[in-house]
Scaffold this motif. Structure first.
Motif, mmCIF file in Angstrom:
data_model
loop_
_atom_site.group_PDB
_atom_site.id
_atom_site.type_symbol
_atom_site.label_atom_id
_atom_site.label_comp_id
_atom_site.label_asym_id
_atom_site.label_seq_id
_atom_site.Cartn_x
_atom_site.Cartn_y
_atom_site.Cartn_z
ATOM 1 N N SER A 178 0.818 -1.218 0.000
ATOM 2 C CA SER A 178 0.000 0.000 0.000
ATOM 3 C C SER A 178 0.850 1.265 0.000
ATOM 4 O O SER A 178 0.320 2.369 -0.139
ATOM 5 C CB SER A 178 -0.935 0.013 1.213
ATOM 6 O OG SER A 178 -0.189 0.153 2.417
ATOM 7 N N SER A 179 2.162 1.105 0.144
ATOM 8 C CA SER A 179 3.050 2.272 0.249
ATOM 9 C C SER A 179 3.677 2.659 -1.082
ATOM 10 O O SER A 179 4.385 3.667 -1.160
ATOM 11 C CB SER A 179 4.164 1.992 1.268
ATOM 12 O OG SER A 179 5.053 0.992 0.794
ATOM 13 N N VAL A 180 3.444 1.858 -2.131
ATOM 14 C CA VAL A 180 4.111 2.095 -3.409
ATOM 15 C C VAL A 180 3.143 1.990 -4.585
ATOM 16 O O VAL A 180 2.087 1.358 -4.495
ATOM 17 C CB VAL A 180 5.272 1.098 -3.635
ATOM 18 C CG1 VAL A 180 6.378 1.313 -2.610
ATOM 19 C CG2 VAL A 180 4.769 -0.338 -3.584
ATOM 20 N N ILE A 181 3.542 2.623 -5.669
ATOM 21 C CA ILE A 181 2.911 2.413 -6.958
ATOM 22 C C ILE A 181 3.964 1.761 -7.843
ATOM 23 O O ILE A 181 5.111 1.601 -7.427
ATOM 24 C CB ILE A 181 2.403 3.733 -7.578
ATOM 25 C CG1 ILE A 181 3.569 4.724 -7.740
ATOM 26 C CG2 ILE A 181 1.310 4.332 -6.706
ATOM 27 C CD1 ILE A 181 3.161 6.030 -8.385
ATOM 28 N N GLY A 182 3.609 1.356 -9.041
ATOM 29 C CA GLY A 182 4.649 0.751 -9.869
ATOM 30 C C GLY A 182 4.130 -0.155 -10.964
ATOM 31 O O GLY A 182 2.945 -0.150 -11.316
ATOM 32 N N GLY A 197 1.193 -4.683 -16.123
ATOM 33 C CA GLY A 197 0.243 -3.698 -15.641
ATOM 34 C C GLY A 197 0.915 -2.647 -14.784
ATOM 35 O O GLY A 197 2.089 -2.769 -14.426
ATOM 36 N N LYS A 198 0.154 -1.626 -14.435
ATOM 37 C CA LYS A 198 0.715 -0.560 -13.597
ATOM 38 C C LYS A 198 -0.308 -0.101 -12.569
ATOM 39 O O LYS A 198 -1.522 -0.225 -12.762
ATOM 40 C CB LYS A 198 1.153 0.625 -14.451
ATOM 41 C CG LYS A 198 -0.001 1.367 -15.120
ATOM 42 C CD LYS A 198 0.495 2.578 -15.893
ATOM 43 C CE LYS A 198 -0.681 3.265 -16.610
ATOM 44 N NZ LYS A 198 -0.244 4.473 -17.350
ATOM 45 N N ALA A 199 0.201 0.401 -11.482
ATOM 46 C CA ALA A 199 -0.602 1.074 -10.472
ATOM 47 C C ALA A 199 0.010 2.457 -10.339
ATOM 48 O O ALA A 199 1.181 2.588 -9.993
ATOM 49 C CB ALA A 199 -0.547 0.325 -9.140
ATOM 50 N N ASP A 200 -0.758 3.500 -10.659
ATOM 51 C CA ASP A 200 -0.213 4.845 -10.585
ATOM 52 C C ASP A 200 -1.269 5.801 -10.057
ATOM 53 O O ASP A 200 -2.395 5.404 -9.747
ATOM 54 C CB ASP A 200 0.311 5.306 -11.942
ATOM 55 C CG ASP A 200 -0.770 5.307 -13.027
ATOM 56 O OD1 ASP A 200 -1.946 5.045 -12.703
ATOM 57 O OD2 ASP A 200 -0.429 5.560 -14.195
ATOM 58 N N GLY A 201 -0.902 7.056 -9.959
ATOM 59 C CA GLY A 201 -1.837 8.042 -9.441
ATOM 60 C C GLY A 201 -2.193 7.745 -7.998
ATOM 61 O O GLY A 201 -1.323 7.517 -7.159
ATOM 62 N N SER A 242 4.753 9.881 -5.393
ATOM 63 C CA SER A 242 4.877 11.220 -5.976
ATOM 64 C C SER A 242 5.500 11.206 -7.366
ATOM 65 O O SER A 242 5.632 12.250 -8.008
ATOM 66 C CB SER A 242 5.716 12.117 -5.057
ATOM 67 O OG SER A 242 7.050 11.608 -4.942
ATOM 68 N N THR A 243 5.898 10.042 -7.872
ATOM 69 C CA THR A 243 6.540 9.930 -9.177
ATOM 70 C C THR A 243 5.584 10.371 -10.288
ATOM 71 O O THR A 243 4.423 9.947 -10.310
ATOM 72 C CB THR A 243 6.983 8.482 -9.441
ATOM 73 O OG1 THR A 243 7.836 8.050 -8.377
ATOM 74 C CG2 THR A 243 7.730 8.377 -10.762
ATOM 75 N N PRO A 244 6.040 11.218 -11.217
ATOM 76 C CA PRO A 244 5.167 11.665 -12.314
ATOM 77 C C PRO A 244 4.646 10.495 -13.144
ATOM 78 O O PRO A 244 5.358 9.523 -13.397
ATOM 79 C CB PRO A 244 6.093 12.559 -13.153
ATOM 80 C CG PRO A 244 7.141 13.015 -12.198
ATOM 81 C CD PRO A 244 7.360 11.853 -11.258
ATOM 82 N N THR A 245 3.421 10.601 -13.586
ATOM 83 C CA THR A 245 2.783 9.541 -14.363
ATOM 84 C C THR A 245 3.549 9.236 -15.648
ATOM 85 O O THR A 245 3.655 8.074 -16.049
ATOM 86 C CB THR A 245 1.332 9.932 -14.700
ATOM 87 O OG1 THR A 245 0.607 10.144 -13.490
ATOM 88 C CG2 THR A 245 0.643 8.837 -15.507
ATOM 89 N N ARG A 246 4.090 10.267 -16.314
ATOM 90 C CA ARG A 246 4.802 10.046 -17.583
ATOM 91 C C ARG A 246 6.013 9.131 -17.394
ATOM 92 O O ARG A 246 6.350 8.343 -18.288
ATOM 93 C CB ARG A 246 5.226 11.382 -18.182
ATOM 94 C CG ARG A 246 6.234 12.176 -17.360
ATOM 95 C CD ARG A 246 6.604 13.480 -18.044
ATOM 96 N NE ARG A 246 7.568 14.251 -17.272
ATOM 97 C CZ ARG A 246 7.264 15.038 -16.242
ATOM 98 N NH1 ARG A 246 5.977 15.192 -15.903
ATOM 99 N NH2 ARG A 246 8.204 15.692 -15.595
ATOM 100 N N GLU A 247 6.675 9.229 -16.229
ATOM 101 C CA GLU A 247 7.826 8.371 -15.961
ATOM 102 C C GLU A 247 7.387 6.919 -15.797
ATOM 103 O O GLU A 247 8.035 5.991 -16.297
ATOM 104 C CB GLU A 247 8.555 8.858 -14.705
ATOM 105 C CG GLU A 247 9.800 8.049 -14.379
ATOM 106 C CD GLU A 247 10.547 8.590 -13.176
ATOM 107 O OE1 GLU A 247 11.303 7.791 -12.548
ATOM 108 O OE2 GLU A 247 10.386 9.787 -12.856
#
Length: 269
Positions: A178-182, A197-201, A242-247
């Motif tokens: 729950s602490s990361v996206i990726g 797949g990805k989890a972002d935002g 906080s990583t930008p979605t484009r990255e």
């Protein structure tokens, strides 16, 4: 009202008429010279011991059912759940002993080593589940926490994914996820096809994977017509929220290309 073993059977979807319940005794060596089990026996040793039964049909059923629920002794009148096994049938018979092909299952996996029932006849080591259903539940111990292995070593098959989402012993895993996206990978182990797949935002990996645990496809068109029971999930790369979605999009595209998951896998774009 006393809680009975019937509730555990019903929760696991086990029909009592189709199951056998065994409570092993701790005996290092039997009178006939065969090796028994003891408190320090390994999982492999207990399974091997369970596979071999008497050829005497007064001692063991001639046609035992497909599900065996195995307990280990605890005192004279208690039994602690060890595992639920599928009986694939008899594979050897030497006139004195019969050997069965037994496979561990995930049935009651969350209760292994935790569920203790009262055993009303200490001298009886096997009974029909229809009888055991009336035995009282004496204890359901707290689940021992499972250490989170780290993102680089994380691999889950589908039943374990469901356990991670719902069971208390995986609380540390849920905190980490729950602490990361990726970027994550789903492999259909039947044919080796990949889905990247990805989890972002605002959606973490935990939230994304919880959707798969619920319905098997998480809303992905590519996965809707597949059976999730053969899915294996792993993490390819994690990011700070906080990583930008484009990255994140760029890394996802890289993995789709590297794994060729568009042409030969399950990604459509």
């Amino acid at each position: 009202m006393t809680l009975t073993f019937a509730a555990a059977l019903a929760s696991a979807g086990i029909e009592p008429a189709d199951a056998l319940v065994i409570r092993h005794a701790y005996v290092r060596e039997h009178d006939d010279g065969t090796v028994g089990i003891h408190g320090d026996s390994s999982e492999t040793e207990i399974l091997a011991y369970t596979r071999v039964q008497s050829a005497n049909t007064r001692t063991f059923p001639a046609n035992p059912p497909g599900t065996w629920i195995v307990f280990l002794p605890e005192g004279g009148d208690r039994a602690r759940l060890w595992s639920v096994l599928t009986n694939r049938g008899e594979v050897a018979h030497d006139g004195e002993r019969r050997t069965f092909e037994l496979e561990p299952t995930e049935l009651m996996a969350d209760l292994r080593g935790r569920l203790v029932i009262g055993w009303r006849s200490p001298r009886t080591w096997r009974i029909n589940a229809t009888t055991a259903a009336g035995y009282p539940v004496m204890e359901i111990a707290d689940a021992e926490p499972v250490r989170f292995p780290g993102f680089d070593a994380l691999t889950l098959d589908y039943p374990q994914l469901q356990a991670v989402i719902r069971e208390h012993r995986y609380a540390a895993w849920r905190t980490a996820l729950s602490s990361v996206i990726g970027i994550y990978l789903i492999t259909d182990t039947r044919d080796g096809r990949h889905y990247v797949g990805k989890a972002d935002g605002a959606e973490t990996i935990l939230q994304r994977w919880a959707a798969y645990a619920t319905n098997g496809h998480g809303g992905n068109v590519e996965l809707r017509n597949l059976t999730p029971s053969t899915f294996r999930l792993s993490v390819l790369r994690v990011f700070d929220p906080s990583t930008p979605t484009r990255e994140i999009d760029a890394v996802e595209s890289h993995y789709k290309h590297a794994l060729d998951s568009r042409r030969h896998g399950l990604n459509r774009n």
